[in-house]
Write a protein that holds these residues in place. Structure first.
Motif, PDB file in Angstrom:
ATOM      1  N   PRO A   1      37.692  41.361  46.523  1.00  0.00           N
ATOM      2  CA  PRO A   1      37.921  40.965  45.134  1.00  0.00           C
ATOM      3  C   PRO A   1      39.386  40.624  44.869  1.00  0.00           C
ATOM      4  CG  PRO A   1      37.406  43.316  45.292  1.00  0.00           C
ATOM      5  CD  PRO A   1      37.272  42.750  46.668  1.00  0.00           C
TER       6      PRO A   1
ATOM      7  N   GLU B   1      37.238  29.826  40.332  1.00  0.00           N
ATOM      8  CA  GLU B   1      35.838  30.254  40.448  1.00  0.00           C
ATOM      9  C   GLU B   1      35.510  30.689  41.874  1.00  0.00           C
ATOM     10  OE1 GLU B   1      33.712  30.974  37.975  1.00  0.00           O
ATOM     11  OE2 GLU B   1      35.500  30.533  36.777  1.00  0.00           O
TER      12      GLU B   1
ATOM     13  N   LYS C   1      36.845  34.165  42.598  1.00  0.00           N
ATOM     14  CA  LYS C   1      36.034  35.222  41.976  1.00  0.00           C
ATOM     15  C   LYS C   1      34.838  35.602  42.852  1.00  0.00           C
ATOM     16  CE  LYS C   1      37.153  34.029  37.191  1.00  0.00           C
ATOM     17  NZ  LYS C   1      36.612  33.475  35.926  1.00  0.00           N
TER      18      LYS C   1
ATOM     19  N   LEU D   1      42.423  37.868  36.950  1.00  0.00           N
ATOM     20  CA  LEU D   1      41.024  37.450  36.984  1.00  0.00           C
ATOM     21  C   LEU D   1      40.056  38.510  36.492  1.00  0.00           C
ATOM     22  CD1 LEU D   1      40.766  35.603  40.397  1.00  0.00           C
ATOM     23  CD2 LEU D   1      41.198  34.650  38.137  1.00  0.00           C
ATOM     24  N   GLN D   2      40.363  39.764  36.743  1.00  0.00           N
ATOM     25  CA  GLN D   2      39.430  40.842  36.425  1.00  0.00           C
ATOM     26  C   GLN D   2      40.159  41.895  35.604  1.00  0.00           C
ATOM     27  OE1 GLN D   2      37.825  42.331  40.090  1.00  0.00           O
ATOM     28  NE2 GLN D   2      37.738  40.316  40.975  1.00  0.00           N
TER      29      GLN D   2
END
Length: 169
Positions: free
Chosen positions: A115, A107, A110, A165-166
């Protein structure tokens, strides 16, 4: 019992050394062979937290584990990838602290200004606990290198687990 996850500070270096040096001296989980001094650990914390996250898990005022992310590789194209590390005091495994730390670290990653797209966790094998932790937190095994480290006179394999993550862009 109260458990909190908070950012690490250099004041935590001694407690972190106590956790980490157990693995250095007694296991092949860490490939380091010499204990890390409190001063060296404080420097590592300072360097990591200048860009990334380093968290500690505290239960009843005792640091029982820590997790951090660091640069994966130096080339510019790797700037959105980090390598993660999670260590627990040797007497607290299997109590959920690793999952708490790892999820909190993810978390935090993020939220960084730069990024982060992928988190990579290296695991000296065999290490059933670390494999289970990575997979519980959504990581997938992506590589297995045979006999890449040698400690205590034995060759050690290393596996890599990855969490994207993305969405890719």
């Amino acid at each position: 019992m109260q458990t909190i996850i908070r950012p690490a500070s250099i004041a935590d270096a001694e407690a972190i050394c106590h956790i980490y040096n157990h693995y250095v001296l007694n296991t092949s989980i860490s490939f380091e062979s010499d204990v890390v001094s409190t001063q060296e650990m404080a420097q590592r914390i300072t360097e990591v937290t200048a860009t990334y996250s380093w968290l500690v898990c505290v239960q009843d005022e005792r640091i029982v584990g820590y997790a951090y992310a660091s640069k994966w590789r130096v080339r510019a194209a790797y700037q959105h990838a980090v390598e993660s590390s999670v260590y627990l005091a040797h007497d607290v495994g299997g109590k959920g602290f690793g999952s708490l730390l790892y999820r909190a670290l993810i978390e935090e990653l993020k939220k960084l200004r730069l990024p982060i797209h992928t988190v990579i966790g290296g695991v000296a094998l065999p290490n059933a606990g670390s494999v289970a932790l990575h997979e519980k937190c959504g990581f997938e095994k992506v590589a297995h290198f045979r006999e890449v480290g040698k400690k205590f006179g034995k060759w050690i394999d290393v596996g890599y687990w990855q969490l994207v993550l993305q969405p890719q862009s």
